[in-house]
Design an enzyme around this catalytic site. Structure first.
Site, PDB file in Angstrom:
ATOM      1  N   HIS A  64      21.255  98.198  19.213  1.00 48.42           N
ATOM      2  CA  HIS A  64      21.521  96.938  18.507  1.00 48.42           C
ATOM      3  C   HIS A  64      22.955  96.918  17.985  1.00 48.42           C
ATOM      4  O   HIS A  64      23.291  97.582  17.007  1.00 48.42           O
ATOM      5  CB  HIS A  64      20.541  96.737  17.344  1.00 48.42           C
ATOM      6  CG  HIS A  64      20.756  95.428  16.648  1.00 48.42           C
ATOM      7  ND1 HIS A  64      20.227  94.235  17.123  1.00 48.42           N
ATOM      8  CD2 HIS A  64      21.479  95.097  15.560  1.00 48.42           C
ATOM      9  CE1 HIS A  64      20.604  93.253  16.336  1.00 48.42           C
ATOM     10  NE2 HIS A  64      21.380  93.749  15.377  1.00 48.42           N
ATOM     11  N   HIS A  66      26.701  94.126  17.929  1.00 48.23           N
ATOM     12  CA  HIS A  66      27.282  92.808  18.214  1.00 48.23           C
ATOM     13  C   HIS A  66      28.749  93.042  18.574  1.00 48.23           C
ATOM     14  O   HIS A  66      29.602  93.081  17.685  1.00 48.23           O
ATOM     15  CB  HIS A  66      27.229  91.896  16.985  1.00 48.23           C
ATOM     16  CG  HIS A  66      25.863  91.672  16.418  1.00 48.23           C
ATOM     17  ND1 HIS A  66      25.166  90.502  16.585  1.00 48.23           N
ATOM     18  CD2 HIS A  66      25.059  92.465  15.665  1.00 48.23           C
ATOM     19  CE1 HIS A  66      23.989  90.580  15.958  1.00 48.23           C
ATOM     20  NE2 HIS A  66      23.906  91.771  15.383  1.00 48.23           N
ATOM     21  N   GLU A 144      21.723  85.693  22.818  1.00 49.69           N
ATOM     22  CA  GLU A 144      21.132  85.330  21.529  1.00 49.69           C
ATOM     23  C   GLU A 144      20.863  83.830  21.413  1.00 49.69           C
ATOM     24  O   GLU A 144      21.696  83.005  21.792  1.00 49.69           O
ATOM     25  CB  GLU A 144      22.058  85.750  20.384  1.00 49.69           C
ATOM     26  CG  GLU A 144      21.387  85.575  19.027  1.00 49.69           C
ATOM     27  CD  GLU A 144      22.242  86.077  17.897  1.00 49.69           C
ATOM     28  OE1 GLU A 144      21.749  86.916  17.121  1.00 49.69           O
ATOM     29  OE2 GLU A 144      23.405  85.643  17.768  1.00 49.69           O
ATOM     30  N   SER A 148      19.114  75.715  14.220  1.00 51.75           N
ATOM     31  CA  SER A 148      18.009  75.165  13.440  1.00 51.75           C
ATOM     32  C   SER A 148      17.959  73.635  13.500  1.00 51.75           C
ATOM     33  O   SER A 148      16.980  73.023  13.108  1.00 51.75           O
ATOM     34  CB  SER A 148      18.154  75.618  11.987  1.00 51.75           C
ATOM     35  OG  SER A 148      19.452  75.299  11.532  1.00 51.75           O
ATOM     36  N   HIS A 182      17.684  85.026  17.107  1.00 55.64           N
ATOM     37  CA  HIS A 182      18.502  85.445  15.959  1.00 55.64           C
ATOM     38  C   HIS A 182      17.637  85.861  14.781  1.00 55.64           C
ATOM     39  O   HIS A 182      17.810  86.950  14.236  1.00 55.64           O
ATOM     40  CB  HIS A 182      19.491  84.340  15.547  1.00 55.64           C
ATOM     41  CG  HIS A 182      20.271  84.722  14.330  1.00 55.64           C
ATOM     42  ND1 HIS A 182      19.919  84.308  13.068  1.00 55.64           N
ATOM     43  CD2 HIS A 182      21.328  85.536  14.164  1.00 55.64           C
ATOM     44  CE1 HIS A 182      20.760  84.829  12.188  1.00 55.64           C
ATOM     45  NE2 HIS A 182      21.620  85.584  12.824  1.00 55.64           N
ATOM     46  N   HIS A 209      16.139  89.884  14.858  1.00 56.70           N
ATOM     47  CA  HIS A 209      16.402  90.332  13.477  1.00 56.70           C
ATOM     48  C   HIS A 209      15.195  89.881  12.662  1.00 56.70           C
ATOM     49  O   HIS A 209      14.874  88.683  12.654  1.00 56.70           O
ATOM     50  CB  HIS A 209      17.613  89.616  12.879  1.00 56.70           C
ATOM     51  CG  HIS A 209      18.934  90.000  13.469  1.00 56.70           C
ATOM     52  ND1 HIS A 209      19.775  89.092  14.056  1.00 56.70           N
ATOM     53  CD2 HIS A 209      19.584  91.185  13.514  1.00 56.70           C
ATOM     54  CE1 HIS A 209      20.889  89.708  14.444  1.00 56.70           C
ATOM     55  NE2 HIS A 209      20.800  90.978  14.130  1.00 56.70           N
ATOM     56  N   GLU A 212      15.166  91.101   7.335  1.00 52.41           N
ATOM     57  CA  GLU A 212      16.324  91.933   6.995  1.00 52.41           C
ATOM     58  C   GLU A 212      16.648  91.851   5.510  1.00 52.41           C
ATOM     59  O   GLU A 212      17.157  92.814   4.943  1.00 52.41           O
ATOM     60  CB  GLU A 212      17.535  91.449   7.827  1.00 52.41           C
ATOM     61  CG  GLU A 212      18.838  92.161   7.497  1.00 52.41           C
ATOM     62  CD  GLU A 212      20.007  91.706   8.356  1.00 52.41           C
ATOM     63  OE1 GLU A 212      19.848  90.713   9.104  1.00 52.41           O
ATOM     64  OE2 GLU A 212      21.068  92.338   8.273  1.00 52.41           O
ATOM     65  N   ASP A 312      24.246  98.251  14.516  1.00 49.69           N
ATOM     66  CA  ASP A 312      24.574  96.853  14.269  1.00 49.69           C
ATOM     67  C   ASP A 312      26.043  96.643  14.651  1.00 49.69           C
ATOM     68  O   ASP A 312      26.647  97.539  15.263  1.00 49.69           O
ATOM     69  CB  ASP A 312      24.298  96.457  12.808  1.00 49.69           C
ATOM     70  CG  ASP A 312      23.685  95.056  12.722  1.00 49.69           C
ATOM     71  OD1 ASP A 312      24.066  94.195  13.535  1.00 49.69           O
ATOM     72  OD2 ASP A 312      22.832  94.822  11.854  1.00 49.69           O
TER      73      ASP A 312
HETATM   74  C1  BEZ Z   1      22.002  77.695  12.663  1.00 49.48           C
HETATM   75  O1  BEZ Z   1      21.201  76.781  12.645  1.00 49.48           O
HETATM   76  O2  BEZ Z   1      22.906  77.775  13.505  1.00 49.48           O
HETATM   77  C2  BEZ Z   1      21.890  78.800  11.622  1.00 49.48           C
HETATM   78  C3  BEZ Z   1      20.828  78.775  10.747  1.00 49.48           C
HETATM   79  C4  BEZ Z   1      20.716  79.789   9.819  1.00 49.48           C
HETATM   80  C5  BEZ Z   1      21.659  80.806   9.761  1.00 49.48           C
HETATM   81  C6  BEZ Z   1      22.726  80.814  10.640  1.00 49.48           C
HETATM   82  C7  BEZ Z   1      22.845  79.798  11.579  1.00 49.48           C
HETATM   83 FE   FE2 Z   2      22.424  92.512  13.984  1.00 49.97          FE
END
Ligand code: BEZ
Ligand code: FE2
Length: 409
Positions: A64, A66, A144, A148, A182, A209, A212, A312
């Site tokens: 894991h 990035h 990834e 939202s 994510h 994730h 966390e 990470d």
């Molecule tokens: C997004 O919708 O891109 C998002 C939502 C929560 C945390 C980070 C990004």
């Molecule tokens: Fe991570």
């Protein structure tokens, strides 16, 4: 056929067997035998090499990370998850400028030097696909999924399809397409369903994730706290959570996911993860920096989890070296005997990282039929070898991937 040997071979099988003056007999594809060096010398051999005062282990898997955050060195806020996430959003663009490629290349070289031969790369933007596909590393390339906002879902679905398609062009014995969700708080339900369907149909490895931070837990349990304010500030939205923890886990049935962090999971949730045949990946330095917490390791072992360790990204760490990571864990989990813990930590970046994997890669153990991926470390000790390896090694003297010695620099 080749033969490579050293004073000690740490096989990294379940019982942590060690062969003194051992040898690995292999071709480009697989290990054919592991035994005493002297015994193997009588076989037909094209080239042989014995490393004096050295230890050989299966090379390490950093499942894991990035890579796209390789440019961070001081821009992000640590010590509070919410402040860290805010700082990621504010600084993201400046961390991904035209010098990113160079930084990713530098970190790949450093990982190879530290004995890592395989990584799980969480790719948020696809900037890392080429540099990884052209590297000697074995790569689980986790495309990834994040987003939202309802309005963005059709575009994000399209983009996911395009990234998976691009990634499939690079598929090989070393490069494996995969999907990362994510987190349960950042992926719209429609988008999640789509991503999980692809993972199911294509039988791709899946990573998420999960729990966390306390902030994530509060949002998923009660729809309140940091994330309520976060969605208002960055998305001007009065959001409610897409899932409860339980309903999110239900969706992962049949997918055998890697759960990254799980710092704030309760006993019921751990039991559910076990039933899902989930694997737990722990990133101790990242957890300390963002959440002032460490995974309760005894509880995980008692619940039958073979905990995998990873670094990470540099967005929450100061190096991508697993030797650095394991050293921190060795000091932090002071309730264990030092050698016992050192062995469990090493298994967490070798054997456990590849157990029941979906890509059919037999790796992480020096064993007949497994890939000839191993690292050689200079080490003059005769006892507490796992402990001394973690304490005293910074770089591998040599690294073999697919039986070939990797020349870096
Ligand atoms: C997004 O919708 O891109 C998002 C939502 C929560 C945390 C980070 C990004
Ligand atoms: Fe991570």
């Amino acid at each position: 056929m080749y033969l490579v040997g050293a004073d000690f071979l740490l096989l990294c099988d379940d019982s942590f067997s060690i062969i003194e003056k051992g040898g690995i007999y292999f071709d480009d594809n697989e290990i054919i035998a592991v035994d005493k060096y002297e015994k193997l010398e009588s076989l037909r051999i094209r080239e042989k090499k014995y490393y004096e005062n050295c230890v050989i282990t299966p090379s390490f898997a950093n499942l894991h990370t990035h890579l796209e955050f390789s440019k961070n060195n001081g821009k992000l806020h640590y010590g509070n998850f919410g402040k860290w996430l805010d700082s990621v959003i504010v600084n993201r663009d400046s961390l991904m400028d035209s010098t990113l490629e160079e930084a990713m290349q530098r970190e790949i070289t450093k990982m190879l030097k530290s004995g890592i031969s395989c990584i799980g790369a969480i790719s948020s933007y696809g900037y890392d696909v080429e540099v990884l596909a052209n590297s000697p590393l074995r790569v689980l390339f986790f495309n990834e999924v994040i987003g939202s906002k309802e309005e963005a879902v059709p575009f994000l679905e399209q983009s996911l399809n395009a990234r998976i398609k691009e990634c499939a062009q690079y598929q090989s014995k070393r490069f494996f397409p995969a999907i990362a969700i994510h987190s349960p708080y950042s992926v719209h339900e429609t988008l999640l369903n789509k991503a999980l369907e692809i993972a199911k149909v294509e039988e791709l490895p899946l990573s998420v994730h999960f729990l966390e931070s306390k902030e994530e837990r509060e949002w998923l349990d009660n729809g309140s706290g940091y994330f309520k304010d976060f969605f208002k500030r960055f998305f001007n939205s009065d959001m409610t959570p897409f899932f409860s923890i339980e309903s999110f886990l239900d969706k992962l049935e049949g997918l055998n996911p890697y759960f990254v962090h799980t710092l704030f999971a309760n006993d019921n949730e751990l039991e559910r993860i076990k039933k899902l045949n989930g694997k737990i990946i722990s990133c101790p330095r990242s957890n300390r920096l963002l959440n002032n917490a460490l995974l309760p390791l005894s509880k995980m072992y008692n619940n039958g989890f073979d905990v995998i360790f990873a670094t990470d990204g540099l967005s929450s760490n100061d190096s991508l070296s697993l030797l650095d990571e394991l050293k921190m864990a060795l000091y932090a989990y002071s309730e264990y005997d030092v050698e016992y813990l050192a062995q469990k930590l090493l298994l967490g970046v070798t054997n456990y990282a590849f157990k029941d994997n979906k890509i059919g890669l037999k790796a992480g153990i020096l064993k007949q039929g497994y890939v000839p991926d191993f690292a050689v470390f200079k080490l003059e000790c005769k006892e507490q070898i796992a402990l001394n390896l973690i304490l005293n090694s910074k770089e591998a003297l040599a690294l073999y991937i697919g039986g070939i010695k990797v020349e870096h620099e």
